[in-house]
Design a protein around this motif. Structure first.
Motif, PDB file in Angstrom:
ATOM      1  N   UNK A 171       2.224  -6.650 -11.160  1.00  7.88           N
ATOM      2  CA  UNK A 171       1.108  -7.420 -10.685  1.00  7.88           C
ATOM      3  C   UNK A 171      -0.191  -6.507 -10.737  1.00  7.88           C
ATOM      4  N   UNK A 172      -0.980  -6.148  -9.833  1.00  9.04           N
ATOM      5  CA  UNK A 172      -2.341  -5.243  -9.766  1.00  9.04           C
ATOM      6  C   UNK A 172      -1.898  -4.033  -9.186  1.00  9.04           C
ATOM      7  N   UNK A 173      -0.668  -3.785  -8.683  1.00  8.64           N
ATOM      8  CA  UNK A 173      -0.174  -2.621  -8.118  1.00  8.64           C
ATOM      9  C   UNK A 173      -0.500  -1.339  -9.096  1.00  8.64           C
ATOM     10  N   UNK A 174      -0.755  -0.128  -8.639  1.00  6.65           N
ATOM     11  CA  UNK A 174      -1.149   0.904  -9.657  1.00  6.65           C
ATOM     12  C   UNK A 174       0.179   2.029  -9.231  1.00  6.65           C
ATOM     13  N   UNK A 175       0.980   2.219 -10.321  1.00  8.06           N
ATOM     14  CA  UNK A 175       2.030   3.080 -10.406  1.00  8.06           C
ATOM     15  C   UNK A 175       1.695   4.411 -11.326  1.00  8.06           C
ATOM     16  N   UNK A 176       1.769   5.505 -10.990  1.00  5.14           N
ATOM     17  CA  UNK A 176       1.176   6.475 -11.776  1.00  5.14           C
ATOM     18  C   UNK A 176       2.762   7.228 -12.055  1.00  5.14           C
ATOM     19  N   UNK A 177       2.966   7.211 -13.694  1.00  5.84           N
ATOM     20  CA  UNK A 177       4.196   7.927 -14.093  1.00  5.84           C
ATOM     21  C   UNK A 177       4.180   9.313 -13.932  1.00  5.84           C
ATOM     22  N   UNK A 178       5.170   9.990 -13.654  1.00  4.78           N
ATOM     23  CA  UNK A 178       5.551  11.500 -13.281  1.00  4.78           C
ATOM     24  C   UNK A 178       6.840  11.523 -12.883  1.00  4.78           C
ATOM     25  N   UNK A 204       7.418 -13.705  -7.000  1.00  4.37           N
ATOM     26  CA  UNK A 204       5.934 -13.287  -7.631  1.00  4.37           C
ATOM     27  C   UNK A 204       5.900 -11.907  -7.679  1.00  4.37           C
ATOM     28  N   UNK A 205       4.892 -11.431  -7.948  1.00 10.05           N
ATOM     29  CA  UNK A 205       4.643 -10.027  -8.045  1.00 10.05           C
ATOM     30  C   UNK A 205       4.215  -9.034  -6.846  1.00 10.05           C
ATOM     31  N   UNK A 206       4.508  -7.783  -7.021  1.00  8.92           N
ATOM     32  CA  UNK A 206       4.065  -7.172  -6.083  1.00  8.92           C
ATOM     33  C   UNK A 206       2.713  -6.867  -5.857  1.00  8.92           C
ATOM     34  N   UNK A 207       2.169  -6.472  -4.504  1.00  5.22           N
ATOM     35  CA  UNK A 207       0.893  -6.267  -4.109  1.00  5.22           C
ATOM     36  C   UNK A 207       0.566  -5.377  -3.404  1.00  5.22           C
ATOM     37  N   UNK A 208      -0.760  -4.754  -3.341  1.00  2.00           N
ATOM     38  CA  UNK A 208      -1.011  -3.724  -2.510  1.00  2.00           C
ATOM     39  C   UNK A 208      -0.860  -4.056  -1.066  1.00  2.00           C
ATOM     40  N   UNK A 209       0.009  -3.058  -0.054  1.00  2.00           N
ATOM     41  CA  UNK A 209      -0.102  -3.193   1.235  1.00  2.00           C
ATOM     42  C   UNK A 209      -1.390  -2.906   1.870  1.00  2.00           C
ATOM     43  N   UNK A 210      -1.963  -4.021   2.704  1.00  2.00           N
ATOM     44  CA  UNK A 210      -3.082  -3.778   3.306  1.00  2.00           C
ATOM     45  C   UNK A 210      -2.989  -3.031   4.730  1.00  2.00           C
ATOM     46  N   UNK A 211      -3.592  -2.044   4.418  1.00  2.00           N
ATOM     47  CA  UNK A 211      -3.461  -1.128   5.758  1.00  2.00           C
ATOM     48  C   UNK A 211      -4.781  -1.045   6.405  1.00  2.00           C
ATOM     49  N   UNK A 212      -5.499  -1.846   6.418  1.00  2.00           N
ATOM     50  CA  UNK A 212      -7.020  -1.968   7.117  1.00  2.00           C
ATOM     51  C   UNK A 212      -7.844  -0.445   6.726  1.00  2.00           C
TER      52      UNK A 212
END
Length: 213
Positions: A99-106, A137-145
């Motif tokens: 989805x819109x999640x950012x995962x940096x390779x490393x 569905x897809x993964x999504x960013x966690x809303x941590x306020x």
């Protein structure tokens, strides 16, 4: 003829491969296979392994930085992996749920994850947001306020989500509202004198490991 009652366990002494069987104590075991000793000294079945092939579907030689098996409910289990910059689920083959999640390779960008009452939540201390996946569905960013970014360590305890060692405050441990992983109060954190390096839920408390204790 009267019968004697024989109690086996609990085995708080663990497995003693270093002793002959006849020298093992009453709270110890001389040998065991495909089982493990629980916190109460009980023997329980140890989960086995499954082979998930078709590596080409998850980027071939890309680094795998998370592998998780979590239960959405009593009858639904998912296998989820992070490979390179993508998040995958397994269902007769690997499909992306990034989805819109950012995962940096490393190689060192390892994700820690928890099952937050049927929702998988993961964080790695590198990417700005933790992410969640509910099993559909897809993964999504966690809303941590917007209370913190780049949390390194995560735990699920006391029906709350806990994230520690956050960007700009390595000694802070934040916690969500009860039964609400996306509501975080402005003062819902603890400060420790050292860097938070690990979180471990125990029976009645949450152990917080830091660089000073």
């Amino acid at each position: 003829m009267p019968q004697d009652s024989i109690q086996l366990g609990p085995w708080h002494g663990g497995v003693r491969y270093d002793l002959p069987a006849e020298e093992v104590g009453v709270n110890e075991i001389s040998d065991m296979q495909n089982t493990r000793i629980g916190q109460a000294g009980e023997v329980e079945s140890r989960p086995g392994t499954d082979s998930y092939e078709d590596a080409a579907s998850i980027g071939g030689s890309t680094s795998i930085t998370m592998a998780a098996e979590f239960d959405v409910d009593a009858s639904t289990t998912h296998v989820v992996m992070v490979g390179g910059t993508a998040i995958y689920k397994y269902a007769d083959g690997w499909t992306t749920i990034t989805g819109s999640v950012t995962a940096t390779a490393g190689n060192d960008n390892t994700w820690e994850w928890v099952n937050a009452n049927g929702t998988l939540v993961a964080t790695n201390g590198v990417d700005t947001n933790a992410w969640k996946w509910t099993g559909t569905g897809n993964a999504a960013d966690l809303d941590d306020d917007s209370r913190f970014t780049k949390g390194k360590h995560i735990a699920w305890f006391d029906n709350r989500l806990w994230i520690g060692n956050v960007n700009g405050a390595t000694g802070q441990l934040w916690y969500s509202d009860t039964a609400d992983i996306e509501t975080w109060g402005g003062t819902s954190f603890f400060n420790f004198g050292g860097i938070v390096t690990a979180l471990r839920p125990r029976e009645n408390d949450l152990a917080v490991h830091t660089t000073i204790g």
